[in-house]
Design a protein around this motif. Structure first.
Motif, PDB file in Angstrom:
ATOM      1  N   ARG A 108     -81.982  23.775  62.130  1.00  0.00           N
ATOM      2  CA  ARG A 108     -82.665  24.313  63.043  1.00  0.00           C
ATOM      3  C   ARG A 108     -82.741  25.837  63.038  1.00  0.00           C
ATOM      4  O   ARG A 108     -83.276  26.517  63.908  1.00  0.00           O
ATOM      5  N   ARG A 154     -96.710  21.124  59.742  1.00  0.00           N
ATOM      6  CA  ARG A 154     -96.572  22.480  60.525  1.00  0.00           C
ATOM      7  C   ARG A 154     -95.680  23.420  59.727  1.00  0.00           C
ATOM      8  O   ARG A 154     -94.723  23.270  59.239  1.00  0.00           O
ATOM      9  N   ALA A 208     -86.323  26.377  65.610  1.00  0.00           N
ATOM     10  CA  ALA A 208     -86.671  25.563  66.728  1.00  0.00           C
ATOM     11  C   ALA A 208     -87.525  26.464  67.824  1.00  0.00           C
ATOM     12  O   ALA A 208     -88.609  26.147  68.219  1.00  0.00           O
ATOM     13  N   ALA A 209     -87.016  27.941  68.194  1.00  0.00           N
ATOM     14  CA  ALA A 209     -87.776  28.390  69.049  1.00  0.00           C
ATOM     15  C   ALA A 209     -89.001  28.935  68.609  1.00  0.00           C
ATOM     16  O   ALA A 209     -89.978  28.990  69.171  1.00  0.00           O
ATOM     17  N   HIS A 250     -90.929  27.770  66.373  1.00  0.00           N
ATOM     18  CA  HIS A 250     -91.775  26.583  66.110  1.00  0.00           C
ATOM     19  C   HIS A 250     -92.581  26.238  67.491  1.00  0.00           C
ATOM     20  O   HIS A 250     -93.625  25.855  67.790  1.00  0.00           O
ATOM     21  N   ARG A 251     -91.722  26.374  68.474  1.00  0.00           N
ATOM     22  CA  ARG A 251     -92.096  26.013  69.904  1.00  0.00           C
ATOM     23  C   ARG A 251     -93.278  26.938  70.139  1.00  0.00           C
ATOM     24  O   ARG A 251     -94.275  26.975  70.883  1.00  0.00           O
ATOM     25  N   ARG A 252     -92.830  28.364  69.878  1.00  0.00           N
ATOM     26  CA  ARG A 252     -93.756  29.421  70.391  1.00  0.00           C
ATOM     27  C   ARG A 252     -94.895  29.343  69.499  1.00  0.00           C
ATOM     28  O   ARG A 252     -96.284  29.817  70.234  1.00  0.00           O
ATOM     29  N   GLY A 274     -96.386  25.300  70.201  1.00  0.00           N
ATOM     30  CA  GLY A 274     -96.023  24.745  71.511  1.00  0.00           C
ATOM     31  C   GLY A 274     -95.284  23.283  71.590  1.00  0.00           C
ATOM     32  O   GLY A 274     -95.201  22.680  72.714  1.00  0.00           O
ATOM     33  N   SER A 275     -94.618  23.072  70.445  1.00  0.00           N
ATOM     34  CA  SER A 275     -93.477  21.814  70.396  1.00  0.00           C
ATOM     35  C   SER A 275     -92.528  22.157  69.738  1.00  0.00           C
ATOM     36  O   SER A 275     -92.487  23.040  68.906  1.00  0.00           O
ATOM     37  N   GLY A 276     -91.499  21.298  69.807  1.00  0.00           N
ATOM     38  CA  GLY A 276     -90.408  21.535  68.836  1.00  0.00           C
ATOM     39  C   GLY A 276     -90.618  21.047  67.544  1.00  0.00           C
ATOM     40  O   GLY A 276     -91.572  20.119  67.127  1.00  0.00           O
TER      41      GLY A 276
END
Length: 214
Positions: free
Chosen positions: A72, A129, A174-175, A177-179, A182-184
């Protein structure tokens, strides 16, 4: 008993970097060309990879072992001796950049099914992704942009704008990817390095190294 507790506490206090795993640049890396007549010059030197792009574009990639699928965080060093000019990285056919570092994620079932397949199969997978950390372009550091080639599957993260120099990077995948999505993140199954100088007719001389995951 006290000695055992002291040893356990010392283990807990070791910096997380001590538990990181370094990916070497050597056997297992493969070049992916996008044209029969265009290929960068990559040098696989163990801890580092040298890159020379002279009006060319291609990438080097490797699949990651399952032991790294849950990584991560990532860190690496890179440097650019010769740089392409600033470009708009959201436009096909005009998006030259010095270096791109790709991180490819897939759900576990898709990751299992993709074992042994090439990088284009991974990038074209609808479930993929892809985060691309880029040195280049005419954009602000930290900006997240759509990929003109991968659509909803890919996002560009600007690490450094066009120009020369050297830098150490440390990112929490991980951060980002979420930005970006919109998901982990799912499983980190592959990585790639590319340089692109064919549109501007210029050249890149660069290096990337000490790539580690946590």
């Amino acid at each position: 008993m006290i000695r055992s507790l002291t040893a356990a506490l010392a283990l807990l206090l070791v910096p997380s970097a001590a538990f990181s795993q370094q990916v070497m640049f050597g056997p297992g890396w493969k070049e992916q060309r996008f044209s029969m007549f265009s290929s960068n010059d990559f040098g696989l030197n163990g801890e580092t990879m040298s890159v020379r792009s002279d009006e060319t574009v291609s990438l080097m990639w490797t699949a990651l072992s399952e032991a790294l699928w849950d990584s991560r965080e990532a860190s690496w060093d890179w440097s650019v001796e010769r740089s392409v000019p600033p470009t708009d990285l959201t436009v096909k056919g005009g998006d030259d950049r010095n270096l791109s570092l790709y991180f490819v994620f897939l759900p576990r079932a898709a990751a299992e099914a993709a074992r042994g397949r090439g990088v284009m199969s991974l990038l074209d997978n609808e479930d993929a992704r892809v985060l691309m950390y880029i040195w280049g372009g005419d954009h602000a550091r930290g900006e997240i942009l759509p990929s003109p080639y991968l659509g909803e599957r890919g996002r560009i993260v600007i690490s450094r704008g066009s120009g020369t120099g050297s830098s150490m990077e440390s990112v929490y995948l991980a951060a980002y990817h979420r930005r970006a999505f919109g998901s982990g993140p799912e499983k980190l199954v592959g990585i790639a390095v590319s340089a692109d100088s064919d549109d501007t007719g210029t050249d890149v001389v660069a290096e990337i190294g000490r790539l580690r995951f946590r």
